[in-house]
Design a protein around this motif. Structure first.
Motif: not given
Length: 401
Positions: A17, A197, A200, A203, A206-207, A210, A365, A368
């Motif tokens: 990250f 966005y 992710f 956090k 999506a974080y 992914l 997505e 990323l």
């Protein structure tokens, strides 16, 4: 004692990250979700032509086509959008025969400004109709030769930022300008991308998903080096093509230890490929992951009518079923059959419906995910030396012909 190795240590989610946050400072696609679209929308309002022809190839067209293909049958779009992206003479001629060139805006897109395919087609168009400031615009880098050509001819120009790679450029002027012209809501597109966005980088969901998915792909790349996207909607055919370029060109690389890496993308469509490729997935070699993509709401009431067909009465149980329900049941049956085997990695993405937000969320997505996989694999997602070598050879061959 001498020691050499060709493996890399596993990286923590926290370190990955941090790397992505750092990369966001100089890789431009991440921050396209924050851009001001006023200039694109103002220009789009003034376009009078009924047809829009995008001339480009690869990253200059695939993302735009993916969005247009997904949305065009559910929108009352103002104009027709066409793509000229191959030097196949039959394809060029057949497409142009169906278009009124005198009622067409030509959008010439090339990041470098010297893409042979794009310039070749543009030259041919110029032999058929006069291309000038009234019917042509250019999307390119600020210092390219194509930009210079546009300046000399007073042709409207839109810039591709230097730090945005072609296959990551769909949410730049590359995609937003032609899509805005035909009537697609580009602010809704960016809103969908921004949702991922935020999910992710804040956090949130999506974080977690992914990072988990990217880690699995990287850590099991030697066992499952083929990644199948099984899209249950023909509207997602363009997305599949875009994904194949994004995944293949970004992840087929030589890593920091000179070891060859690669995850092979396959894009198939359900239910069509239930009758072909699914056999290979189910009983073939265990070297594939499967991602099934479903559309929750097709925005269609089309149903199977109560029509009696002699000899086929045993299938009357399907009468009255909506086709949208049928295709999602087909997807669920495929998912269940794969999961029952317990040895094929499979995940499911369900997008809300046929909207700008939905398709943009899916595409951002995957951008990323691509960047994360590259970090885990110790490769550069943003160059393409294997492709560039072929371009140099082609130039030499044509120059010496």
């Amino acid at each position: 004692m001498k020691y050499t190795h060709n493996f890399n240590p596993c990286i923590s989610d926290r370190d990955i990250f941090k790397e992505i946050v750092k990369e966001k400072e100089y890789i431009g696609y991440y921050n396209l979700v924050h851009q001001d679209t006023t200039n694109f929308k103002e220009y789009a309002k003034g376009v009078k032509q009924s047809n829009v022809v995008v001339i480009g190839i690869g990253g200059s067209t695939l993302g735009t086509y993916a969005i247009y293909k997904y949305l065009k049958y559910s929108k009352s779009l103002k104009k027709q959008l066409y793509f000229l992206e191959t030097t196949d003479p039959i394809d060029i001629k057949s497409k142009l025969e169906a278009i009124d060139l005198n009622d067409t805006l030509f959008v010439v897109i090339s990041k470098s400004g010297t893409t042979i395919e794009t310039v070749s087609i543009f030259k041919y168009i110029n032999s058929l109709v006069k291309c000038d400031k009234d019917n042509t615009i250019v999307v390119t880098e600020s210092d390219s030769k194509l930009n210079y050509y546009a300046q000399k001819n007073s042709i409207k120009r839109f810039e591709i930022p230097k730090n945005v790679g072609g296959r990551f450029s769909v949410f730049s002027a590359v995609g937003l300008v032609p899509l805005a012209i035909v009537g697609i809501d580009i602010d809704e597109l960016l809103s969908g991308a921004k949702k991922i966005y935020n999910g992710f980088f804040d956090k949130e969901d999506a974080y977690k998903r992914l990072l988990k998915k990217a880690r699995f792909f990287a850590e099991y790349k030697n066992s499952f080096n083929i990644n199948v996207v099984f899209s249950y909607s023909s509207r997602l055919e363009g997305f599949n093509d875009w994904y194949i370029q994004l995944w293949g060109e970004s992840l087929g690389k030589i890593d920091i230890n000179s070891s060859r890496q690669g995850l092979t993308p396959i894009g198939i469509i359900g239910p069509i490929d239930q009758h072909s490729f699914l056999q290979l997935i189910v009983e073939g070699k265990r070297d594939k992951t499967v991602t099934v993509i479903k559309v929750e709401d097709f925005a269609s009431d089309l149903e199977i009518p109560h029509v009696k067909l002699e000899g086929l009465e045993e299938l009357d149980y399907i009468d009255g079923i909506k086709f949208s329900y049928l295709i999602n049941q087909q997807a669920d049956a495929t998912i269940e059959s794969i999961n029952n085997l317990n040895d094929i990695p499979c995940d499911v993405i369900t997008i809300d419906g046929v909207s700008e937000k939905s398709i943009a969320s899916l595409m951002y997505e995957y951008e990323l995910l691509t960047s994360l996989c590259a970090k885990f694999m110790y490769i550069n997602a943003y160059d393409q030396p294997g492709v560039e070598a072929g371009k140099k050879i082609l130039k030499e061959r044509l120059s010496n012909a």
